[in-house]
Structures are given as C-alpha cells and as structure tokens.
Design an enzyme around this catalytic site. Structure first.
Site, PDB file in Angstrom:
ATOM      1  N   VAL A   1      44.090  34.295  37.570  1.00 58.74           N
ATOM      2  CA  VAL A   1      45.029  33.136  38.310  1.00 58.74           C
ATOM      3  C   VAL A   1      44.076  33.106  39.547  1.00 58.74           C
ATOM      4  O   VAL A   1      44.440  33.815  40.492  1.00 58.74           O
ATOM      5  CB  VAL A   1      46.240  33.198  38.449  1.00 58.74           C
TER       6      VAL A   1
ATOM      7  N   TYR B   1      55.201  45.525  36.745  1.00 59.45           N
ATOM      8  CA  TYR B   1      57.127  45.094  36.146  1.00 59.45           C
ATOM      9  C   TYR B   1      57.390  43.971  36.037  1.00 59.45           C
ATOM     10  O   TYR B   1      58.277  43.837  35.427  1.00 59.45           O
ATOM     11  CB  TYR B   1      57.517  46.555  37.276  1.00 59.45           C
TER      12      TYR B   1
ATOM     13  N   GLU C   1      53.333  60.563  48.409  1.00 58.82           N
ATOM     14  CA  GLU C   1      53.227  61.109  47.027  1.00 58.82           C
ATOM     15  C   GLU C   1      51.964  61.174  47.260  1.00 58.82           C
ATOM     16  O   GLU C   1      51.217  62.408  46.384  1.00 58.82           O
ATOM     17  CB  GLU C   1      53.773  59.571  46.121  1.00 58.82           C
TER      18      GLU C   1
HETATM   19  P1  FAD Z   1      52.815  44.156  40.707  1.00 60.50           P
HETATM   20  O1  FAD Z   1      52.705  45.894  39.764  1.00 60.50           O
HETATM   21  O2  FAD Z   1      51.437  44.812  41.413  1.00 60.50           O
HETATM   22  O3  FAD Z   1      51.711  44.070  39.124  1.00 60.50           O
HETATM   23  C1  FAD Z   1      51.358  42.726  38.720  1.00 60.50           C
HETATM   24  C2  FAD Z   1      50.462  41.934  38.354  1.00 60.50           C
HETATM   25  O4  FAD Z   1      49.783  40.927  38.146  1.00 60.50           O
HETATM   26  C3  FAD Z   1      48.860  43.034  38.080  1.00 60.50           C
HETATM   27  O5  FAD Z   1      49.058  43.293  36.355  1.00 60.50           O
HETATM   28  C4  FAD Z   1      48.240  42.859  38.577  1.00 60.50           C
HETATM   29  O6  FAD Z   1      46.973  43.230  37.726  1.00 60.50           O
HETATM   30  C5  FAD Z   1      48.376  40.922  37.983  1.00 60.50           C
HETATM   31  N1  FAD Z   1      47.573  40.172  38.844  1.00 60.50           N
HETATM   32  C6  FAD Z   1      47.604  40.305  40.374  1.00 60.50           C
HETATM   33  N2  FAD Z   1      46.864  39.204  40.765  1.00 60.50           N
HETATM   34  C7  FAD Z   1      47.092  38.174  39.221  1.00 60.50           C
HETATM   35  C8  FAD Z   1      45.797  37.076  39.559  1.00 60.50           C
HETATM   36  N3  FAD Z   1      44.967  36.742  40.543  1.00 60.50           N
HETATM   37  N4  FAD Z   1      46.100  36.944  38.144  1.00 60.50           N
HETATM   38  C9  FAD Z   1      46.181  37.532  37.074  1.00 60.50           C
HETATM   39  N5  FAD Z   1      46.957  37.906  37.386  1.00 60.50           N
HETATM   40  C10 FAD Z   1      47.251  38.760  38.341  1.00 60.50           C
HETATM   41  N6  FAD Z   1      58.163  51.467  43.584  1.00 60.50           N
HETATM   42  C11 FAD Z   1      58.936  51.974  43.270  1.00 60.50           C
HETATM   43  O7  FAD Z   1      60.480  51.640  43.199  1.00 60.50           O
HETATM   44  N7  FAD Z   1      59.483  53.435  43.084  1.00 60.50           N
HETATM   45  C12 FAD Z   1      58.569  54.147  43.385  1.00 60.50           C
HETATM   46  O8  FAD Z   1      58.338  55.727  43.596  1.00 60.50           O
HETATM   47  C13 FAD Z   1      56.844  53.897  43.893  1.00 60.50           C
HETATM   48  N8  FAD Z   1      55.816  54.514  44.304  1.00 60.50           N
HETATM   49  C14 FAD Z   1      54.746  54.150  44.663  1.00 60.50           C
HETATM   50  C15 FAD Z   1      52.978  54.630  44.653  1.00 60.50           C
HETATM   51  C16 FAD Z   1      52.517  53.708  44.850  1.00 60.50           C
HETATM   52  C17 FAD Z   1      51.254  54.832  45.111  1.00 60.50           C
HETATM   53  C18 FAD Z   1      52.153  52.670  44.759  1.00 60.50           C
HETATM   54  C19 FAD Z   1      50.715  51.383  45.398  1.00 60.50           C
HETATM   55  C20 FAD Z   1      53.152  51.090  44.923  1.00 60.50           C
HETATM   56  C21 FAD Z   1      54.833  51.706  44.607  1.00 60.50           C
HETATM   57  N9  FAD Z   1      55.681  51.565  44.688  1.00 60.50           N
HETATM   58  C22 FAD Z   1      56.836  51.766  44.323  1.00 60.50           C
HETATM   59  C23 FAD Z   1      56.232  50.096  44.398  1.00 60.50           C
HETATM   60  C24 FAD Z   1      55.903  49.567  43.683  1.00 60.50           C
HETATM   61  O9  FAD Z   1      54.483  49.824  42.125  1.00 60.50           O
HETATM   62  C25 FAD Z   1      55.638  47.973  43.838  1.00 60.50           C
HETATM   63  O10 FAD Z   1      57.122  47.565  44.459  1.00 60.50           O
HETATM   64  C26 FAD Z   1      55.826  47.138  41.906  1.00 60.50           C
HETATM   65  O11 FAD Z   1      54.399  47.621  41.596  1.00 60.50           O
HETATM   66  C27 FAD Z   1      55.868  45.238  42.401  1.00 60.50           C
HETATM   67  O12 FAD Z   1      55.581  45.408  40.842  1.00 60.50           O
HETATM   68  P2  FAD Z   1      55.041  43.440  40.723  1.00 60.50           P
HETATM   69  O13 FAD Z   1      55.498  43.341  38.833  1.00 60.50           O
HETATM   70  O14 FAD Z   1      55.756  42.453  41.386  1.00 60.50           O
HETATM   71  O15 FAD Z   1      53.878  43.678  40.809  1.00 60.50           O
END
Ligand code: FAD
Length: 396
Positions: A78, A11, A167
């Site tokens: 990475v 996100y 959920e």
């Molecule tokens: P992420 O969405 O985790 O994305 C990180 C990206 O980095 C991924 O595409 C991954 O593949 C990539 N990546 C990781 N490591 C590497 C690497 N070394 N090299 C290259 N790429 C890499 N939040 C809400 O607001 N509302 C909800 O209803 C909610 N429900 C949830 C339900 C579940 C089951 C879970 C697990 C979480 C939920 N959350 C919810 C929390 C929310 O999903 C996270 O806070 C959010 O996904 C964080 O976004 P982000 O962009 O930081 O990371």
C-alpha cells in the site's frame, strides 16, 4: 453488498478477516485483504529468528491457507490511502472500498539518535530478523577465521531491554553456546550487552520477577546496563552516558529494539490526527469523523473511556481489536470496544521465562516458557484454525 478492504495481514488484519469469513462466504460482504508479502509472520517470535535459533518459515503462515470463499487477496504494498475518493493505492492496483480496516502494524523508531538508523539493525520483520541472524553468525565466523582476532566481532549490543530486547537476549544465551561450539570459540570471551535508559527492568512485572530475569541473563554472561542514555551509534559501537559519564561500547553486531511507532502511512493519510503513526480512535475503533474507517493493532492508540493513556500496543490487543471489528462489520451487536488484559509473559530462550497472567497466576522457569508457547498458539488459533496454531508453535 458491502465492500470491505483490510490492509495488513498481521494479527489485527487476520483476526478481522476471520470475523468476516462467514459473512463473506454467505455473500453478505465482499472482502479484500491487502498485504505486501504472500505470508503472515508471527511478530512475537521474530526474536527467535533474529538470534538464528529457528528458521523464518517456522513463524510464517501462507496467506493462501487463510483465504476462504468470498475473500480475495492482493499481494502488494500500500502506498497511499485516499479517504475522499475511498481508494487504496498499491504499487500496481487501485482498490475502492465502502469500509476500510487499517492494520498496517509498526515500524522501528530511533528517535533521531545519531547513527542509530544507519548502523543498528531493528527486529522489524522477517527480512530484518534474517539479516540479524546472518550478521551475528558472519561475525562469529570472521572472529574464528581471522589471524588478528578482535573481540568486538564476538560482541553484541542490544539497545532496549523491553520485552522484545529481553526476549532476544534470552535467545542469545542458547545461540551463543551453539556458535561458540561450531566455531571453536571460548564462550567466556563473548560479550553481550543489554542497554536501557530506564532505571528499572521490565516494570510490568514484580521486582522479584524482573530480578529473576536479570539474574538469568547475567548468570549466562549477559551484562545489563540500566540508566544508560543511548546517545549514538557508529558502524561498530554504541555511545552511552551512564551517571554523567560517556562511554563507547564496541561490538560488530548492533541491534535496536528500544522503539517502535505505527506505520508512516498513518501520518500521511491523517496528518491532523496521527502522531508517530498512531491515531487515537473512537470507542468503536474508527477514525474520529470517519465511521467507515477502522484502525486496528499497532496503528491504533485506544484510550478507553475513563482512562488517560492508550493501552500499550501488543499482539494481544491487536487480536482483540480485529475480533471486535470483524464482528462489528458483520453486523453483530458489539457495543464499544473493551480490552481484556490477560497478562504478560517474557520468554528467556525456549526453556525459561517469567509470566504474570490473568487471575494473578505467576510462574517462572520452564513453566513460564511453555505457557508462552500455549498463549502464542491460542493467538494463532484466533487468526487461523487449531491445527495451524499447534503446528505454528511447534507443539504438534
Ligand atoms: P503487524 O503484526 O506488524 O502486521 C502488520 C502487517 O502489515 C504485516 O504483515 C506487514 O507486512 C503488513 N504491511 C505493513 N506495511 C504494509 C504496506 N505498506 N502495504 C502492505 N502491507 C503492509 N506482543 C505481545 O502481545 N506479546 C509478546 O510477547 C510480544 N513480543 C514481541 C516481540 C518482538 C520481537 C516484537 C517486535 C514485538 C512483540 N510484541 C508482542 C508486539 C506485537 O508483535 C505487535 O504489537 C503486533 O505484531 C501488532 O500487530 P499488528 O497486526 O498491528 O501488526
């Protein structure tokens, strides 16, 4: 031309990218997005895939569909960030940057609980979710086809009754019915437990609402045990302690949702500043002392001026952080980052849920479940475009 590298297409990474697309198209910045998969997945829908209620393709967006002129995409993992040399090392490439945005998301955290990492499956990413769904079905099939039936094969334990755990339990209500009907199993024999060390369920909601969620699950045969210290896991059980008494609960499907941390690369890159993969950023979401590195999403611990604790990590704040950083890098006058909490929704399967959203609007039941889908569509729109968002949430 400023050379911007975004790590992670979650996100936070994709909203940052969206904010930079115009400047990239105009040739004002060069943008490189790095992600280990060729797709973005909606983490907030992983519990639906984990239960086996929807296929993983329903929650994935091809990154090639969001890459626009002036943006390049490197699909690779990475492995190191060198802040001295301003270099990102992936398995196959070395990528230099002027400005770095780290949005590498979360990883499961089992707090050293004995046997947990080895035996319980986390809802961590698409592959992990698919593994849970396959294990669940394999165990139901095994029960149905075995001569000597063992009820543990149709038992499920979910460690953690936070949003993700609740959920997932909500999804299991539907999936349990489906699997029982497919394999001719009496639904009443199925045991599903939701365990948590905390004394209260879903404390972000009012008691009336958390009671509603609990009753919904219990009416559907799910046992919620609060105040359960989770002491360990074996290949087919969780060891818990409730009111001083140690118990072993048996199940062949063990799922862990009780802990997440930021990406371990954060600890390796910023050993002095990062704790459990999260770093307390400045008010502009940069690393203290490094104005060219932004941290967004679950790797960031943002403590707003005047507050003592960081906001919980959610997709909601990840999207707002990405939008802020995209605007800031492209030169818009944005000031400090301010988080707007628009409330919380907990789905209980696709037809029920509880919601407490901005402006004090509370709802439960079908309306809350649909509200969640609309909010998720809006979140996807913030990363992509309106058609992708509506299709992604199966509204179109
Ligand atoms: P992420 O969405 O985790 O994305 C990180 C990206 O980095 C991924 O595409 C991954 O593949 C990539 N990546 C990781 N490591 C590497 C690497 N070394 N090299 C290259 N790429 C890499 N939040 C809400 O607001 N509302 C909800 O209803 C909610 N429900 C949830 C339900 C579940 C089951 C879970 C697990 C979480 C939920 N959350 C919810 C929390 C929310 O999903 C996270 O806070 C959010 O996904 C964080 O976004 P982000 O962009 O930081 O990371």
């Amino acid at each position: 031309m400023k050379n911007v590298v975004i790590l992670g297409a979650g996100y936070a990474g994709l909203t940052t990218l969206k904010g930079l697309k115009k400047a990239a198209k105009a040739g004002e910045v060069k943008v490189t997005l790095v992600n280990k998969n060729s797709y973005h997945y909606d983490t907030v829908n992983l519990h639906e895939v984990s239960a086996g209620n929807i296929p993983s393709r329903d929650i994935c967006i091809d990154i090639k569909d969001v890459v626009t002129p002036g943006v390049s995409f490197v699909q690779d993992e990475v492995i190191k960030i060198d802040t001295e040399k301003k270099l990102v090392l992936t398995k196959k490439h070395e990528i230099d940057y002027d400005v770095l945005v780290i949005g590498l998301g979360f990883q499961p955290e089992t707090f050293g609980i004995e046997g947990m990492a080895e035996n319980a499956m986390p809802i961590a990413d698409v592959l992990a979710a698919e593994k849970i769904a396959a294990t669940l079905e394999d165990n139901f099939r095994k029960y149905a086809t075995s001569e000597e039936k063992d009820v543990k094969d149709i038992s499920v334990i979910v460690g953690g009754t936070g949003l993700a755990g609740m959920e997932f339990l909500g999804e299991l209500v539907h999936r349990k019915k489906e699997l029982c009907s497919k394999y001719g199993i009496d639904e009443k024999l199925v045991k599903i437990y939701g365990l948590d060390a905390a004394p209260t369920l879903l404390p972000m909601f009012t008691k009336e609402y958390s009671d509603y969620a609990r009753k919904y699950l219990e009416d559907n045969g799910i046992e919620i045990i609060l105040g359960a210290g989770i002491k360990g896991a074996t290949a087919d059980s969780f060891i818990i302690e409730v009111e001083g008494e140690r118990k072993e609960l048996k199940a062949s499907t063990l799922v862990w949702t009780a802990g997440v941390r930021g990406n371990k690369l954060m600890d390796e890159t910023f050993p002095e500043l990062s704790k459990r993969g999260r770093l307390v950023t400045t008010q502009q979401l940069t690393v203290p002392g490094m104005e060219d590195i932004y941290i967004v999403g679950d790797c960031a611990a943002f403590i707003e001026t005047g507050q003592e604790r960081p906001y919980p990590t959610t997709a909601q704040i990840a999207n707002q952080m990405g939008a802020y950083v995209g605007a800031r890098i492209s030169g818009k006058p944005v000031g400090d980052f301010k988080y707007i909490n628009r409330g919380v929704v907990c789905s209980l399967g696709h037809k029920d849920g509880i919601a407490d959203v901005m402006g004090g609007k509370k709802s439960k039941g079908f309306k809350a479940a649909k509200l969640k889908k609309i909010i998720e569509a809006k979140a996807i729109y913030e990363l992509t475009d309106v058609i992708t968002a509506l299709k992604n949430q199966r509204i179109l």
